[in-house]
Design a protein around this motif. Structure first.
Motif, PDB file in Angstrom:
ATOM      1  N   GLY A 145       0.849  -1.191   0.000  1.00 26.80           N
ATOM      2  CA  GLY A 145       0.000   0.000   0.000  1.00 26.80           C
ATOM      3  C   GLY A 145       0.876   1.229   0.000  1.00 26.80           C
ATOM      4  N   PHE A 146       0.428   2.280  -0.658  1.00 24.72           N
ATOM      5  CA  PHE A 146       1.244   3.504  -0.672  1.00 24.72           C
ATOM      6  C   PHE A 146       0.362   4.732  -0.629  1.00 24.72           C
ATOM      7  CE2 PHE A 146       0.443   2.697  -5.220  1.00 24.72           C
ATOM      8  CZ  PHE A 146       0.047   3.961  -5.659  1.00 24.72           C
ATOM      9  N   GLU A 147       0.991   5.851  -0.262  1.00 27.75           N
ATOM     10  CA  GLU A 147       0.356   7.147  -0.480  1.00 27.75           C
ATOM     11  C   GLU A 147       1.350   8.052  -1.181  1.00 27.75           C
ATOM     12  OE1 GLU A 147      -0.583   8.029   3.733  1.00 27.75           O
ATOM     13  OE2 GLU A 147       0.790   9.708   3.562  1.00 27.75           O
ATOM     14  N   MET A 148       0.838   9.017  -1.912  1.00 30.12           N
ATOM     15  CA  MET A 148       1.704   9.914  -2.652  1.00 30.12           C
ATOM     16  C   MET A 148       2.370  10.901  -1.686  1.00 30.12           C
ATOM     17  SD  MET A 148       1.558   8.793  -5.676  1.00 30.12           S
ATOM     18  CE  MET A 148       2.659  10.063  -6.348  1.00 30.12           C
ATOM     19  N   VAL A 149       3.637  11.163  -1.945  1.00 36.58           N
ATOM     20  CA  VAL A 149       4.373  12.190  -1.204  1.00 36.58           C
ATOM     21  C   VAL A 149       4.282  13.501  -1.997  1.00 36.58           C
ATOM     22  CG1 VAL A 149       6.627  12.906  -0.341  1.00 36.58           C
ATOM     23  CG2 VAL A 149       5.934  10.488  -0.212  1.00 36.58           C
ATOM     24  N   ARG A 155       5.636  12.530 -15.627  1.00 38.50           N
ATOM     25  CA  ARG A 155       6.419  13.122 -14.531  1.00 38.50           C
ATOM     26  C   ARG A 155       6.543  12.072 -13.428  1.00 38.50           C
ATOM     27  NH1 ARG A 155       4.360  15.622  -9.862  1.00 38.50           N
ATOM     28  NH2 ARG A 155       2.249  15.352 -10.638  1.00 38.50           N
ATOM     29  N   TRP A 156       7.771  11.875 -12.916  1.00 37.15           N
ATOM     30  CA  TRP A 156       7.972  10.914 -11.839  1.00 37.15           C
ATOM     31  C   TRP A 156       7.698  11.594 -10.509  1.00 37.15           C
ATOM     32  CZ3 TRP A 156       8.194   5.852 -12.615  1.00 37.15           C
ATOM     33  CH2 TRP A 156       8.546   5.418 -13.893  1.00 37.15           C
ATOM     34  N   ALA A 157       6.719  11.081  -9.783  1.00 41.99           N
ATOM     35  CA  ALA A 157       6.314  11.687  -8.514  1.00 41.99           C
ATOM     36  C   ALA A 157       6.602  10.700  -7.390  1.00 41.99           C
ATOM     37  CB  ALA A 157       4.828  12.022  -8.550  1.00 41.99           C
ATOM     38  N   ARG A 158       7.030  11.230  -6.231  1.00 46.39           N
ATOM     39  CA  ARG A 158       7.390  10.363  -5.112  1.00 46.39           C
ATOM     40  C   ARG A 158       6.163   9.826  -4.379  1.00 46.39           C
ATOM     41  NH1 ARG A 158      10.645  13.632  -1.197  1.00 46.39           N
ATOM     42  NH2 ARG A 158       9.337  15.247  -2.103  1.00 46.39           N
ATOM     43  N   ALA A 159       6.276   8.554  -3.992  1.00 47.48           N
ATOM     44  CA  ALA A 159       5.248   7.908  -3.181  1.00 47.48           C
ATOM     45  C   ALA A 159       5.979   7.185  -2.058  1.00 47.48           C
ATOM     46  CB  ALA A 159       4.466   6.907  -4.015  1.00 47.48           C
ATOM     47  N   LYS A 160       5.257   6.837  -0.992  1.00 47.38           N
ATOM     48  CA  LYS A 160       5.906   6.031   0.047  1.00 47.38           C
ATOM     49  C   LYS A 160       4.980   4.907   0.506  1.00 47.38           C
ATOM     50  CE  LYS A 160       4.458   8.539   4.132  1.00 47.38           C
ATOM     51  NZ  LYS A 160       4.781   9.382   5.251  1.00 47.38           N
ATOM     52  N   VAL A 161       5.625   3.810   0.868  1.00 41.72           N
ATOM     53  CA  VAL A 161       4.873   2.641   1.319  1.00 41.72           C
ATOM     54  C   VAL A 161       4.264   2.944   2.684  1.00 41.72           C
ATOM     55  CG1 VAL A 161       5.061   0.205   1.985  1.00 41.72           C
ATOM     56  CG2 VAL A 161       6.421   1.094   0.067  1.00 41.72           C
ATOM     57  N   VAL A 162       2.995   2.606   2.852  1.00 41.33           N
ATOM     58  CA  VAL A 162       2.330   2.739   4.155  1.00 41.33           C
ATOM     59  C   VAL A 162       1.662   1.412   4.507  1.00 41.33           C
ATOM     60  CG1 VAL A 162       1.923   5.222   3.934  1.00 41.33           C
ATOM     61  CG2 VAL A 162       0.168   3.614   3.152  1.00 41.33           C
ATOM     62  N   ARG A 163       1.434   1.222   5.787  1.00 38.84           N
ATOM     63  CA  ARG A 163       0.766  -0.005   6.220  1.00 38.84           C
ATOM     64  C   ARG A 163      -0.691   0.016   5.770  1.00 38.84           C
ATOM     65  NH1 ARG A 163       4.209   0.878  10.325  1.00 38.84           N
ATOM     66  NH2 ARG A 163       5.768  -0.759  10.568  1.00 38.84           N
ATOM     67  N   MET A 164      -1.196  -1.149   5.393  1.00 37.04           N
ATOM     68  CA  MET A 164      -2.611  -1.266   5.055  1.00 37.04           C
ATOM     69  C   MET A 164      -3.329  -1.898   6.249  1.00 37.04           C
ATOM     70  SD  MET A 164      -2.677  -2.160   1.003  1.00 37.04           S
ATOM     71  CE  MET A 164      -1.685  -3.646   0.929  1.00 37.04           C
ATOM     72  N   PRO A 165      -4.624  -1.682   6.431  1.00 33.95           N
ATOM     73  CA  PRO A 165      -5.477  -0.880   5.551  1.00 33.95           C
ATOM     74  C   PRO A 165      -5.252   0.618   5.727  1.00 33.95           C
ATOM     75  CG  PRO A 165      -6.734  -1.599   7.453  1.00 33.95           C
ATOM     76  CD  PRO A 165      -5.385  -2.247   7.566  1.00 33.95           C
ATOM     77  N   ALA A 201       9.242  -3.211   0.051  1.00 29.46           N
ATOM     78  CA  ALA A 201       7.796  -3.108   0.305  1.00 29.46           C
ATOM     79  C   ALA A 201       7.502  -2.791   1.767  1.00 29.46           C
ATOM     80  CB  ALA A 201       7.104  -4.405  -0.127  1.00 29.46           C
ATOM     81  N   LYS A 202       8.497  -2.239   2.465  1.00 26.89           N
ATOM     82  CA  LYS A 202       8.331  -1.946   3.893  1.00 26.89           C
ATOM     83  C   LYS A 202       7.889  -0.502   4.091  1.00 26.89           C
ATOM     84  CE  LYS A 202      11.739  -5.341   5.420  1.00 26.89           C
ATOM     85  NZ  LYS A 202      11.939  -6.011   4.125  1.00 26.89           N
ATOM     86  N   ALA A 203       7.151  -0.281   5.181  1.00 27.00           N
ATOM     87  CA  ALA A 203       6.584   1.043   5.449  1.00 27.00           C
ATOM     88  C   ALA A 203       7.654   2.127   5.381  1.00 27.00           C
ATOM     89  CB  ALA A 203       5.908   1.055   6.810  1.00 27.00           C
TER      90      ALA A 203
END
Lengths: 123, 371
Positions: free
Chosen positions: B293-297, B354-364, B341-343
């Motif tokens: 799971g990820f969210e955009m930075v 455009r390459w945009a940064r994202a980061k792995v977050v814990r689900m849900p 794949a770690k938080a």
């Protein structure tokens, strides 16, 4: 529904001209098709765009749409309020401008649709 | 296009959707409502009150016979012997490689009678697979019963309060992942405490000819509580917030159960099932990639199909992603190298060049209170 204080493009943008300046937004029909708008990506001030060129994107929860510039010109302002309140595009599409342009060729505006013409396009 | 539109199947509630002014779209071979009054408001109604979904496009395949349990144990990766009659479990139909033919809900209707609820787009494929693969199990048959059921989902904190006044079944006795037979609005129904939204809720199986009356009764009972009709658009954003995988996006016949992060639904201790050896091996070796799971930075919304890059190297695509109405963040899922794949690990998503940064977050991304 589609007032004659402005002109409309076939790509579902509206243009209000005052002097050499044009204000641009998207139509009621466009916002209905998009659904809940969550993000609007707009150009830098100073960018020169041609008629029909993509000047930004608008994203709803379910889709991305490109914004096609209805007239050529230089971007003089972008609506910064949309960063925090993109939903204004849904709530008041005809009162929510996206960018203003300094028109390169005011005659282009004459080639756009009036309210009745746009309504006819929608069927 | 006209031909394609004509071949789309319609649920028994099609007329309802049209009368409600729903926007209809093709989905898995069906013409389905994507939204009625707006995806975000439907999503929020499910989080705060209740939503009513027509999910009659889902398939139901029944497996029955003296050796039905052995057959289910062979074709599905979870341990169905743990199911009591009246209980359901999430499971997978696995290939010999441990990848997924489909993800399913397995209901134990009787000792020797099971019902598998399968994804709409996979009904024909699953039925062929099941019919073929249960044969070695002995005295058992599979029936594609999909046309015998309409399925209405009432989801949200007001779901039980909506349904209780119009059923004789004591819903407080129907625990999570349990079901009971009874009547809803005077129509024979199976009421299941399950759903695909991350909320408490009920899924109600009725005969197709009863669907309209049940929909009407649920609407009348639930409207004062804030229940609204909700479409597949909200269903998708709700399930994404709850990190429930969508077959065809987040997993398929090329992804194993372990890669999809569903190891908890493998009955490791049961006797041999299809894919058991491959999954055991992969568990011992460790997975090479994992669904994260990820969210955009950076600003921007990552959508399915957008390329994903780790350390400058493209490693895959976003499988699910959008900005969701309750969490109000741009979130998603993607397969990443297991070590990355770690938080809090950063990677990049290509958003229209455009390459945009994202980061792995814990689900849900969302967990309901007390859930």
């Amino acid at each position: 529904m589609y007032p004659d204080d402005r002109k409309y493009s076939k790509d579902h943008e509206w243009v209000i001209v005052s002097g050499a300046e044009a204000k641009i937004g998207i139509t009621q029909y466009a916002q209905e098709q998009l659904g809940d708008v969550v993000y609007v990506e707009l150009p830098e001030v100073g960018r020169v765009v041609k008629q029909g060129e993509i000047f930004g994107t608008i994203e709803s929860v379910k889709a991305v749409s490109e914004l096609f510039c209805p007239t050529s010109g230089e971007v003089t302002a972008v609506n910064a309020d949309l960063g925090d309140h993109p939903e204004a595009v849904n709530a008041q599409p005809h009162d929510t401008w996206l960018i203003t342009l300094k028109l390169a060729d005011p005659a282009e505006v004459d080639g756009l649709l009036d309210g009745a013409g746009y309504q006819a396009l929608l069927g | 296009m006209t031909d394609a539109a004509q071949t789309l199947k319609q649920t028994p509630l099609h007329g309802r959707h049209q009368a409600l002014g729903a926007r209809m779209v093709p989905f898995g071979g069906w013409e389905m409502p994507i939204e009625y009054g707006g995806l975000a408001s439907e999503h929020m109604a499910v989080r705060t009150a209740a939503g009513l979904f027509d999910v009659s496009h889902m398939g139901e395949i029944e497996v029955a016979g003296r050796d039905a349990l052995a057959a289910i144990q062979r074709i599905s990766c979870n341990d169905a012997s743990k199911l009591e009659v009246g209980q359901a479990q999430y499971s997978g139909l696995t290939t010999p490689r441990g990848t997924l033919v489909d993800d399913v809900l397995v209901y134990r209707l009787a000792d020797d009678h099971f019902m598998l609820v399968v994804n709409a787009a996979n009904i024909a494929k699953d039925y062929r697979w099941i019919a073929q693969e249960i044969e070695p199990a002995g005295d058992v048959v599979a029936v594609n019963a999909s046309s015998r059921y309409a399925l209405l989902a009432v989801q949200g904190p007001a779901a039980v309060e909506t349904v209780q006044p119009i059923t004789g079944v004591e819903l407080s006795d129907v625990a999570y992942y349990r079901f009971a037979a009874g009547e809803v609005a005077g129509k024979l129904a199976t009421i299941s405490r399950t759903g695909y939204t991350g909320e408490d809720g009920l899924e109600i199986y009725v005969a197709p000819q009863a669907a309209d009356a049940v929909w009407q009764a649920l609407t009348e009972s639930g409207a004062p509580l804030g229940l609204v009709p909700a479409g597949l658009g909200a269903r998708d954003t709700l399930r994404l917030e709850a990190a429930m995988r969508l077959y065809g996006n987040d997993m398929d016949e090329e992804t194993t159960v372990l890669e999809a992060g569903l190891g908890w639904m493998v009955g490791w201790d049961k006797a041999e099932f299809i894919g058991h050896a491959a999954l055991r091996q992969q568990k011992a070796d460790g997975v090479g990639r994992r669904l994260a799971g990820f969210e955009m930075v950076d600003r921007g919304i990552a959508r399915p199909g957008y390329p994903v890059r780790v350390d400058g190297e493209v490693v895959g695509k976003v499988t699910s992603g959008t900005q969701t109405p309750f969490v109000k963040k741009s979130i998603g899922m993607a397969y990443l190298p297991a070590a990355r794949a770690k938080a809090d690990t950063e990677f990049e998503v290509e958003i229209r060049g455009r390459w945009a940064r994202a980061k792995v977050v814990r689900m849900p991304f969302y967990r309901r209170q007390g859930g």
